[in-house]
Scaffold this motif. Structure first.
Motif, PDB file in Angstrom:
ATOM      1  N   GLU A   1      14.749 -11.353   1.932  1.00  0.00           N
ATOM      2  CA  GLU A   1      16.001 -11.940   1.446  1.00  0.00           C
ATOM      3  C   GLU A   1      16.081 -13.353   2.006  1.00  0.00           C
ATOM      4  OE1 GLU A   1      19.158  -9.370   2.651  1.00  0.00           O
ATOM      5  OE2 GLU A   1      18.624  -7.794   1.204  1.00  0.00           O
ATOM      6  N   ARG A   2      16.003 -14.349   1.131  1.00  0.00           N
ATOM      7  CA  ARG A   2      15.967 -15.746   1.554  1.00  0.00           C
ATOM      8  C   ARG A   2      17.284 -16.156   2.193  1.00  0.00           C
ATOM      9  NH1 ARG A   2      12.703 -14.957  -2.679  1.00  0.00           N
ATOM     10  NH2 ARG A   2      10.850 -16.293  -2.989  1.00  0.00           N
ATOM     11  N   GLU A   3      17.174 -16.948   3.286  1.00  0.00           N
ATOM     12  CA  GLU A   3      18.371 -17.405   3.989  1.00  0.00           C
ATOM     13  C   GLU A   3      18.359 -18.907   4.241  1.00  0.00           C
ATOM     14  OE1 GLU A   3      19.397 -15.060   7.378  1.00  0.00           O
ATOM     15  OE2 GLU A   3      19.442 -13.177   6.242  1.00  0.00           O
ATOM     16  N   GLY A   4      17.443 -19.642   3.596  1.00  0.00           N
ATOM     17  CA  GLY A   4      17.509 -21.094   3.691  1.00  0.00           C
ATOM     18  C   GLY A   4      16.273 -21.738   4.280  1.00  0.00           C
ATOM     19  N   ILE A   5      16.484 -22.937   4.815  1.00  0.00           N
ATOM     20  CA  ILE A   5      15.416 -23.775   5.370  1.00  0.00           C
ATOM     21  C   ILE A   5      15.726 -24.044   6.837  1.00  0.00           C
ATOM     22  CG2 ILE A   5      14.191 -25.983   5.201  1.00  0.00           C
ATOM     23  CD1 ILE A   5      13.839 -24.316   2.717  1.00  0.00           C
ATOM     24  N   VAL A   6      14.702 -23.968   7.708  1.00  0.00           N
ATOM     25  CA  VAL A   6      14.924 -24.290   9.120  1.00  0.00           C
ATOM     26  C   VAL A   6      14.250 -25.588   9.539  1.00  0.00           C
ATOM     27  CG1 VAL A   6      15.287 -21.897   9.827  1.00  0.00           C
ATOM     28  CG2 VAL A   6      12.975 -22.864   9.893  1.00  0.00           C
ATOM     29  N   LEU A   7      13.252 -26.037   8.775  1.00  0.00           N
ATOM     30  CA  LEU A   7      12.549 -27.266   9.146  1.00  0.00           C
ATOM     31  C   LEU A   7      12.039 -27.927   7.878  1.00  0.00           C
ATOM     32  CD1 LEU A   7      12.016 -28.176  12.148  1.00  0.00           C
ATOM     33  CD2 LEU A   7       9.622 -27.554  11.778  1.00  0.00           C
ATOM     34  N   GLU A   8      12.280 -29.234   7.762  1.00  0.00           N
ATOM     35  CA  GLU A   8      11.719 -29.997   6.655  1.00  0.00           C
ATOM     36  C   GLU A   8      11.222 -31.339   7.160  1.00  0.00           C
ATOM     37  OE1 GLU A   8      14.581 -30.873   3.533  1.00  0.00           O
ATOM     38  OE2 GLU A   8      16.126 -29.998   4.804  1.00  0.00           O
ATOM     39  N   PRO A   9      10.341 -31.987   6.404  1.00  0.00           N
ATOM     40  CA  PRO A   9       9.706 -33.209   6.904  1.00  0.00           C
ATOM     41  C   PRO A   9      10.627 -34.421   6.836  1.00  0.00           C
ATOM     42  CG  PRO A   9       8.916 -32.728   4.702  1.00  0.00           C
ATOM     43  CD  PRO A   9       9.790 -31.573   5.096  1.00  0.00           C
ATOM     44  N   ASP A  10      11.617 -34.435   7.729  1.00  0.00           N
ATOM     45  CA  ASP A  10      12.599 -35.516   7.711  1.00  0.00           C
ATOM     46  C   ASP A  10      12.433 -36.480   8.885  1.00  0.00           C
ATOM     47  OD1 ASP A  10      13.508 -33.856   9.729  1.00  0.00           O
ATOM     48  OD2 ASP A  10      15.304 -33.214   8.656  1.00  0.00           O
ATOM     49  N   ARG A  11      11.322 -36.360   9.621  1.00  0.00           N
ATOM     50  CA  ARG A  11      11.003 -37.330  10.655  1.00  0.00           C
ATOM     51  C   ARG A  11       9.886 -38.242  10.142  1.00  0.00           C
ATOM     52  NH1 ARG A  11      14.867 -34.593  12.151  1.00  0.00           N
ATOM     53  NH2 ARG A  11      15.292 -34.013  14.329  1.00  0.00           N
ATOM     54  N   GLY A  12       9.892 -39.491  10.598  1.00  0.00           N
ATOM     55  CA  GLY A  12       8.924 -40.446  10.104  1.00  0.00           C
ATOM     56  C   GLY A  12       7.487 -40.040  10.335  1.00  0.00           C
ATOM     57  N   TRP A  13       7.200 -39.365  11.436  1.00  0.00           N
ATOM     58  CA  TRP A  13       5.824 -38.960  11.747  1.00  0.00           C
ATOM     59  C   TRP A  13       5.410 -37.688  11.006  1.00  0.00           C
ATOM     60  CZ3 TRP A  13       5.814 -34.295  14.501  1.00  0.00           C
ATOM     61  CH2 TRP A  13       7.028 -33.942  15.106  1.00  0.00           C
ATOM     62  N   GLU A  14       6.328 -37.122  10.220  1.00  0.00           N
ATOM     63  CA  GLU A  14       6.007 -35.971   9.377  1.00  0.00           C
ATOM     64  C   GLU A  14       5.835 -36.377   7.910  1.00  0.00           C
ATOM     65  OE1 GLU A  14       8.586 -32.783  12.088  1.00  0.00           O
ATOM     66  OE2 GLU A  14       9.464 -33.647  10.273  1.00  0.00           O
ATOM     67  N   ARG A  15       5.870 -37.689   7.671  1.00  0.00           N
ATOM     68  CA  ARG A  15       5.758 -38.201   6.302  1.00  0.00           C
ATOM     69  C   ARG A  15       4.807 -39.392   6.277  1.00  0.00           C
ATOM     70  NH1 ARG A  15      10.118 -36.187   3.454  1.00  0.00           N
ATOM     71  NH2 ARG A  15       9.634 -37.590   1.727  1.00  0.00           N
ATOM     72  N   GLY A  16       4.075 -39.516   5.172  1.00  0.00           N
ATOM     73  CA  GLY A  16       3.229 -40.678   4.944  1.00  0.00           C
ATOM     74  C   GLY A  16       3.486 -41.212   3.551  1.00  0.00           C
ATOM     75  N   VAL A  17       2.779 -42.244   3.172  1.00  0.00           N
ATOM     76  CA  VAL A  17       2.890 -42.762   1.812  1.00  0.00           C
ATOM     77  C   VAL A  17       2.164 -41.796   0.884  1.00  0.00           C
ATOM     78  CG1 VAL A  17       2.303 -44.654   0.259  1.00  0.00           C
ATOM     79  CG2 VAL A  17       3.033 -45.147   2.609  1.00  0.00           C
ATOM     80  N   GLY A  18       2.910 -41.100   0.067  1.00  0.00           N
ATOM     81  CA  GLY A  18       2.310 -40.153  -0.859  1.00  0.00           C
ATOM     82  C   GLY A  18       2.098 -38.761  -0.307  1.00  0.00           C
ATOM     83  N   ASN A  19       2.539 -38.492   0.912  1.00  0.00           N
ATOM     84  CA  ASN A  19       2.415 -37.141   1.470  1.00  0.00           C
ATOM     85  C   ASN A  19       3.526 -36.885   2.474  1.00  0.00           C
ATOM     86  OD1 ASN A  19       0.401 -38.951   3.257  1.00  0.00           O
ATOM     87  ND2 ASN A  19       1.205 -37.291   4.534  1.00  0.00           N
ATOM     88  N   ALA A  20       3.844 -35.624   2.645  1.00  0.00           N
ATOM     89  CA  ALA A  20       4.846 -35.202   3.630  1.00  0.00           C
ATOM     90  C   ALA A  20       4.736 -33.693   3.800  1.00  0.00           C
ATOM     91  CB  ALA A  20       6.256 -35.577   3.180  1.00  0.00           C
ATOM     92  N   GLY A  21       5.099 -33.212   4.985  1.00  0.00           N
ATOM     93  CA  GLY A  21       5.109 -31.772   5.139  1.00  0.00           C
ATOM     94  C   GLY A  21       5.226 -31.299   6.570  1.00  0.00           C
ATOM     95  N   VAL A  22       5.889 -30.167   6.716  1.00  0.00           N
ATOM     96  CA  VAL A  22       5.823 -29.368   7.937  1.00  0.00           C
ATOM     97  C   VAL A  22       5.211 -28.041   7.490  1.00  0.00           C
ATOM     98  CG1 VAL A  22       7.623 -30.511   9.253  1.00  0.00           C
ATOM     99  CG2 VAL A  22       8.285 -28.770   7.620  1.00  0.00           C
ATOM    100  N   GLU A  23       4.024 -27.730   8.009  1.00  0.00           N
ATOM    101  CA  GLU A  23       3.175 -26.720   7.396  1.00  0.00           C
ATOM    102  C   GLU A  23       2.748 -25.635   8.385  1.00  0.00           C
ATOM    103  OE1 GLU A  23       1.053 -29.981   4.374  1.00  0.00           O
ATOM    104  OE2 GLU A  23      -0.155 -28.928   5.870  1.00  0.00           O
ATOM    105  N   ASP A  24       2.431 -24.462   7.828  1.00  0.00           N
ATOM    106  CA  ASP A  24       1.755 -23.362   8.527  1.00  0.00           C
ATOM    107  C   ASP A  24       2.328 -23.075   9.914  1.00  0.00           C
ATOM    108  OD1 ASP A  24       0.219 -23.377   6.275  1.00  0.00           O
ATOM    109  OD2 ASP A  24      -1.584 -24.171   7.227  1.00  0.00           O
ATOM    110  N   PRO A  25       3.610 -22.721   9.993  1.00  0.00           N
ATOM    111  CA  PRO A  25       4.205 -22.447  11.311  1.00  0.00           C
ATOM    112  C   PRO A  25       3.623 -21.179  11.940  1.00  0.00           C
ATOM    113  CG  PRO A  25       5.677 -21.696   9.580  1.00  0.00           C
ATOM    114  CD  PRO A  25       4.553 -22.419   8.895  1.00  0.00           C
ATOM    115  N   ARG A  26       3.499 -21.189  13.250  1.00  0.00           N
ATOM    116  CA  ARG A  26       3.256 -19.973  14.036  1.00  0.00           C
ATOM    117  C   ARG A  26       4.381 -19.922  15.067  1.00  0.00           C
ATOM    118  NH1 ARG A  26      -1.218 -21.325  11.374  1.00  0.00           N
ATOM    119  NH2 ARG A  26      -3.154 -20.205  11.797  1.00  0.00           N
ATOM    120  N   ILE A  27       4.964 -18.761  15.271  1.00  0.00           N
ATOM    121  CA  ILE A  27       6.044 -18.614  16.253  1.00  0.00           C
ATOM    122  C   ILE A  27       5.645 -17.564  17.282  1.00  0.00           C
ATOM    123  CG2 ILE A  27       8.433 -17.895  16.641  1.00  0.00           C
ATOM    124  CD1 ILE A  27       9.104 -18.994  13.858  1.00  0.00           C
TER     125      ILE A  27
END
Length: 352
Positions: free
Chosen positions: A71-97
């Motif tokens: 049951e989906r409950e939203g988003i906890v992390l998105e690429p909204d920091r400058g070092w998580e984005r480039g020109v033509g790419n962005a992402g926070v990927e493959d989390p391990r907890i």
């Protein structure tokens, strides 16, 4: 020593939601964690149009002791920091907890797909909802390696759930990671450069350490890794191209059980969505007291892409292990299927 563990498919638990652009290019490679009240949550990588990844949160639905959906409950992390984005790419990927009780925290490692490519980053949370970024991982310089590990892309990182004695005799948190030695991906013409005395230039699993006392003095220490060691490289046919870590190592009677992925085939640009690879799940056992020692490993995969969901998708022929959870006394592996869906498999220990 043989690996006395098996995996048995239990089904698909998450597929992209029709009409949801945040999932247009797949849901995959999830982390998992339990909240303070014992509820089990999935943290899938959600891939939007344009190959932009976010980390979602979804409650795992369990029926008759088996994970069957979310049951989906939203988003906890998105690429909204400058070092998580480039020109033509962005992402926070493959989390391990990893839940680390000695810290009273959930520790997430993830891949920040920033201006220079993929880089490991760390975030922490007490409640699984609010995550505090600690920033990119930094590697202490070791002159014996004749290399600065900070120069290389790095993925497939995950912390052990409890402290161990490090190579320097200090109580430490151990962390697995997978450096990528091809500097052409950073600056064309630099080629493949490996540290001194590295036995295999193919991408392999490394282990590093963080002094526990330092972390207790300040959480920023979780991003400063030291005492780097080569742990394991490709050895068998199903991992001929490269290997990488999977879920947080699981404490078992034999030591630490590490499920990993082994890859065969060919890779084009490392950051493209590959079409000519095959990812399978292998296993190795690490020494209980010295996790830098591999004491056994599987010569054949425990799980290989065989079903339609595993063989057809954004990246075909992929089973990618990322999380293990205990559900009603049974361990289940959560894994990515062809970079498109999420499956679950029962993990059993042989009694033979």
């Amino acid at each position: 020593m043989q690996i006395p563990y098996t995996l048995t498919r239990a089904g698909v638990i998450m597929t992209p939601q029709p009409g949801n652009d945040l999932e247009a290019e797949g849901v995959l490679n999830p982390a998992t964690a339990r909240s303070a009240d014992g509820e089990l949550y999935l943290f899938p990588r959600l891939v939007a149009s344009g190959n932009v990844s976010r980390v979602g949160i979804a409650r795992v639905v369990i029926a008759d002791g088996v994970p069957v959906g979310v049951e989906r409950e939203g988003i906890v992390l998105e690429p909204d920091r400058g070092w998580e984005r480039g020109v033509g790419n962005a992402g926070v990927e493959d989390p391990r907890i990893t839940r680390i009780d000695e810290l009273g925290l959930h520790v997430m490692t993830y891949v920040a797909y920033g201006p220079l490519g993929p880089r490991t980053a760390v975030a922490v949370s007490e409640d699984l909802r609010d995550w505090q970024r600690l920033g990119p991982a930094l590697f202490a310089y070791d002159d014996a390696l004749d290399a600065d590990l900070n120069l290389f892309h790095n993925k497939d990182t995950v912390f052990f759930p409890e402290a161990v004695t490090g190579p320097d005799g200090v109580r430490s948190l151990a962390v697995l990671h997978r450096p990528m030695w091809d500097l052409d991906e950073v600056k064309v013409g630099q080629g493949v450069r490996t540290p001194a005395n590295v036995p295999d230039a193919r991408q392999s699993i490394w282990i590093s350490f963080v002094h526990l006392a330092d972390v207790k003095e300040g959480l920023a220490a979780l991003t400063f890794w030291r005492n780097h060691r080569f742990l394991a490289g490709p050895e068998y046919p199903f991992e001929a191209l490269k290997i990488g870590g999977g879920p947080a190592p699981l404490r078992v009677p034999e030591g630490w059980l590490l499920l990993h992925h082994g890859v065969t085939g060919t890779i084009a640009n490392a950051f493209d969505q590959q079409q000519n690879v095959n990812y399978a799940v292998g296993a190795m056992l690490l020494d209980a007291d010295d996790p830098t020692r591999v004491i056994a490993r599987s010569s054949e995969p425990l799980l290989a892409p065989e079903t339609a969901e595993e063989r057809s998708g954004i990246v075909p022929n992929v089973v990618f292990p990322t999380a293990i959870e205990l559900v009603d006394g049974v361990h289940y592996l959560f894994y990515g299927m062809a970079d498109s869906k999420i499956g679950v498999a029962r993990l059993d220990r042989s009694t033979d």
